[in-house]
Write an enzyme that holds these catalytic residues in place. Structure first.
Site, PDB file in Angstrom:
ATOM      1  N   HIS A  73      13.053 -33.263 -19.464  1.00 45.12           N
ATOM      2  CA  HIS A  73      12.803 -34.500 -18.724  1.00 45.12           C
ATOM      3  C   HIS A  73      13.034 -35.700 -19.638  1.00 45.12           C
ATOM      4  O   HIS A  73      12.143 -36.088 -20.388  1.00 45.12           O
ATOM      5  CB  HIS A  73      11.360 -34.523 -18.213  1.00 45.12           C
ATOM      6  CG  HIS A  73      11.118 -33.564 -17.101  1.00 45.12           C
ATOM      7  ND1 HIS A  73      11.280 -33.903 -15.770  1.00 45.12           N
ATOM      8  CD2 HIS A  73      10.746 -32.260 -17.116  1.00 45.12           C
ATOM      9  CE1 HIS A  73      11.016 -32.858 -15.018  1.00 45.12           C
ATOM     10  NE2 HIS A  73      10.692 -31.847 -15.811  1.00 45.12           N
ATOM     11  N   GLU A  84      13.050 -38.754 -18.892  1.00 45.34           N
ATOM     12  CA  GLU A  84      12.127 -39.838 -18.504  1.00 45.34           C
ATOM     13  C   GLU A  84      10.735 -39.655 -19.107  1.00 45.34           C
ATOM     14  O   GLU A  84       9.915 -40.569 -19.068  1.00 45.34           O
ATOM     15  CB  GLU A  84      12.063 -39.955 -16.978  1.00 45.34           C
ATOM     16  CG  GLU A  84      11.213 -38.926 -16.264  1.00 45.34           C
ATOM     17  CD  GLU A  84      11.833 -37.538 -16.117  1.00 45.34           C
ATOM     18  OE1 GLU A  84      11.212 -36.706 -15.435  1.00 45.34           O
ATOM     19  OE2 GLU A  84      12.919 -37.289 -16.664  1.00 45.34           O
ATOM     20  N   CYS A 126      15.978 -31.317 -14.700  1.00 41.91           N
ATOM     21  CA  CYS A 126      15.152 -30.121 -14.488  1.00 41.91           C
ATOM     22  C   CYS A 126      15.654 -29.351 -13.256  1.00 41.91           C
ATOM     23  O   CYS A 126      16.751 -28.821 -13.277  1.00 41.91           O
ATOM     24  CB  CYS A 126      13.674 -30.494 -14.414  1.00 41.91           C
ATOM     25  SG  CYS A 126      12.576 -29.075 -14.610  1.00 41.91           S
TER      26      CYS A 126
END
Length: 194
Positions: A176, A178, A76
């Site tokens: 993202h 994650e 990001c």
């Protein structure tokens, strides 16, 4: 050892949790020596890209990042600061990726920030090994890197933009990984194997 760079831009815990789930050995650090000696470097970030650049400059990490020869993944804002320039705060960035970061144009039918699940396509890197394109990943951003020679994945929100970039050993995702379920976990696993 994986170094997660702590430069005051948040999102560290979700990255830590993703690495923990994969059984990876990591540390969270702003120490230049620890970052230089790491096998992999993650540069996460949430917030304002101009502020992120100022934090990196203040910490003396801009040149440290530029000189890394191990795989580096910016997430990001962590990816945006590796581009040439951002419209957010009209700031020059590290300049590893040959892209400008632009703000999504306001339009009646276009929500800004771009927040939620979106498909990625045009996958062109070992970072996406085992993926076909069309996978959903999670985005939260008002600014995006333009399409450029370093683009290795795209997404569409109003117009097509770079969802991921690569230059030499440097990788970046606007989304993202994650927070992107199985697809994101695969991307992180692939990064750890580069």
């Amino acid at each position: 050892m994986i170094a997660i760079v702590d430069y005051g831009m948040g999102n560290l815990r979700s990255v830590e949790n993703a690495l923990r789930r994969l059984g990876a050995d990591f540390c969270v650090t702003a120490d230049a020596a620890a970052i230089r000696s790491a096998d992999r470097v993650l540069l996460p970030g949430v917030g304002n890209a101009a502020e992120a650049m100022e934090n990196l400059r203040r910490a003396g990490l801009v040149e440290v990042i530029r000189q890394l020869r191990r795989p580096v993944l910016g997430i990001c804002v962590g990816m945006q600061v590796m581009c040439r320039h951002t419209e957010e705060g009209d700031a020059d960035c590290i300049g590893l990726f040959d892209a400008r970061v632009r703000r999504f144009a306001s339009a009646v039918d276009l929500k800004v920030p771009h927040m939620g699940w979106n498909r990625i396509g045009n996958l062109e890197s070992k970072l996406f090994k085992g993926m076909q394109g069309g996978e959903y990943v999670y985005f939260v951003h008002s600014y995006y890197p333009e399409l450029c020679p370093d683009t290795i994945a795209t997404a569409v929100h109003g117009a097509m933009f770079s969802a991921a970039l690569k230059y030499e050993n440097f990788y970046g995702t606007q989304f993202h990984p994650e927070k992107s379920g199985d697809a994101g976990e695969r991307i992180i696993e692939n990064f750890l194997k580069l």
